[in-house]
Structures are given as structure tokens and as C-alpha cells.
Write an enzyme that holds these catalytic residues in place. Sequence first.
Site, mmCIF file in Angstrom:
data_model
loop_
_atom_site.group_PDB
_atom_site.id
_atom_site.type_symbol
_atom_site.label_atom_id
_atom_site.label_comp_id
_atom_site.label_asym_id
_atom_site.label_seq_id
_atom_site.Cartn_x
_atom_site.Cartn_y
_atom_site.Cartn_z
ATOM 1 C CG ASP A 23 -1.883 1.220 1.170
ATOM 2 O OD1 ASP A 23 -2.872 1.139 0.423
ATOM 3 O OD2 ASP A 23 -1.636 2.221 1.868
ATOM 4 C CD GLU A 25 -2.216 6.036 2.397
ATOM 5 O OE1 GLU A 25 -2.844 6.927 1.792
ATOM 6 O OE2 GLU A 25 -2.725 4.941 2.709
ATOM 7 C CG HIS A 183 -7.105 7.005 4.698
ATOM 8 N ND1 HIS A 183 -7.436 6.238 3.602
ATOM 9 C CD2 HIS A 183 -8.275 7.478 5.192
ATOM 10 C CE1 HIS A 183 -8.751 6.264 3.441
ATOM 11 N NE2 HIS A 183 -9.281 6.994 4.386
ATOM 12 C CG ASP A 188 -5.095 1.796 4.774
ATOM 13 O OD1 ASP A 188 -5.668 1.726 5.866
ATOM 14 O OD2 ASP A 188 -5.249 2.750 3.982
#
Length: 227
Positions: A23, A25, A183, A188
Site C-alpha cells: 500500500d 499513500e 490511510h 491499510d
Amino acid sequence: MSEVATRELMAQRFRSFLPVVVDLETGGFNARQDAILEIAAVTLTMDPEGNLMPDETHAFHVRPFAGANVEQSALDFTGIKLDAPLRQQMAVSEAEALGDIFKPIRKALKSTGCTRAILVGHNSAFDHGFLNAAVERCGIKRNPFHPFSSFDTASLAGLVYGQTVLARACRAAGIEFDNNAAHSARYDTERTAELFCAMVNRYKDLGGWQLALREQQMEEDSNENDS
């Protein structure tokens, strides 16, 4: 079951691919122009019964590359504060983050007998696009991930649970999900890893994997007869 046989289960399960949950961001939606702000990866392992389980988490705050764009709307959504003292102290370059993540992945590939990692992500095309762009920017020659194939847990969860939002899919799978912690790349990724394992293991428990094995064996036998 011996340790060697257990390792072979992983290579057999995904056609010699090793699933790694990722993941990111980011500072926006443009993989070429927008910054990666956080990245996390969870390697997976398998028990002697063939159940998939999360193994190790590797997570980093990432400094935006030179000239990178960061949209304020992205910061508002993720809650990331670029000037937070702890983040400034811990953040590393893209090259360092990728190097430190790829190292244990290569080790896991060797230990399981797999030939390539395959990215698992919730809406995986987004994470895969940013990962590939960063690999290209950093001039990394030995990317352990398959260049375009991935496993998308949003699609899989839509099939299995009728849910495509990560939080709702996790709850449908009996996995606790804290919206206040969402987030964060680490959080996540760890929840996505649990979700992916839950779906793969449920399919196995329902007998689907045995059907797949029989199909594979029939194909191998057919190929041998044709040669």
C-alpha cells in the site's frame, strides 16, 4: 509435513508467484508527477495445512522526490503532515525505501522457491502504477515484482463478500477495522493482508483449491501425453 514441502506449497499455490501486499499513500493520482509519501509491504507465509498468513511488515515514510507534486487535498485525505518532526526524522528517499523493501522480498522468494513477487493491493492498479514509476525513477534494475500482473483485493472482496470498500470488506470477513487508523500505509497494508489471506483460505476450506489442483494435474498429464 517437512519444511521443504511447506515451502513448496507457496510456490505451487500461485504458479510460482509470491504474493506481497503493498500500500502507498501519495500526494495525488499521477504516478509520474505526484510524490509517494508512505509505503508499506507485508510478506506472506503458509502453514503446513496450506493456510496463508501475514508474515513481516516493512513500512517507511518517504521524502517526496525532487520536483514532486503534492496536492493539499491528498494531505487532507490521508492526514499526513509533511512538516511533522517525527516524520521529518524518519522519512527516507524512494530509493532507500524500495531497497529496504525489496531485500526481504528477494529473501522470501529464495526461501519459498518462487520465481517472482506479485503485488497484492486494494485497488492494486493504483499502487502498482506508483511502484513501477518509482522503480523507474530510481533506476532499479532488479524489481522483484511482476511488471504488470497483480491481485486486487477490491475485486476479490466484491466477489466473496459483496463489498469493495476496504473497511467494509474487512468487517464482512470478521477483521476489526479502525477508521481512525486508516490511510496509514502500514495499517491499510496489514488489514489488506489479513483480508487477502482470509479470502484465499476460505476458498481452500470450501474445496476450491482441490478443484484447481485437479485441473492442473489434468493439464500436466495432457501435456505429457502430447509430447
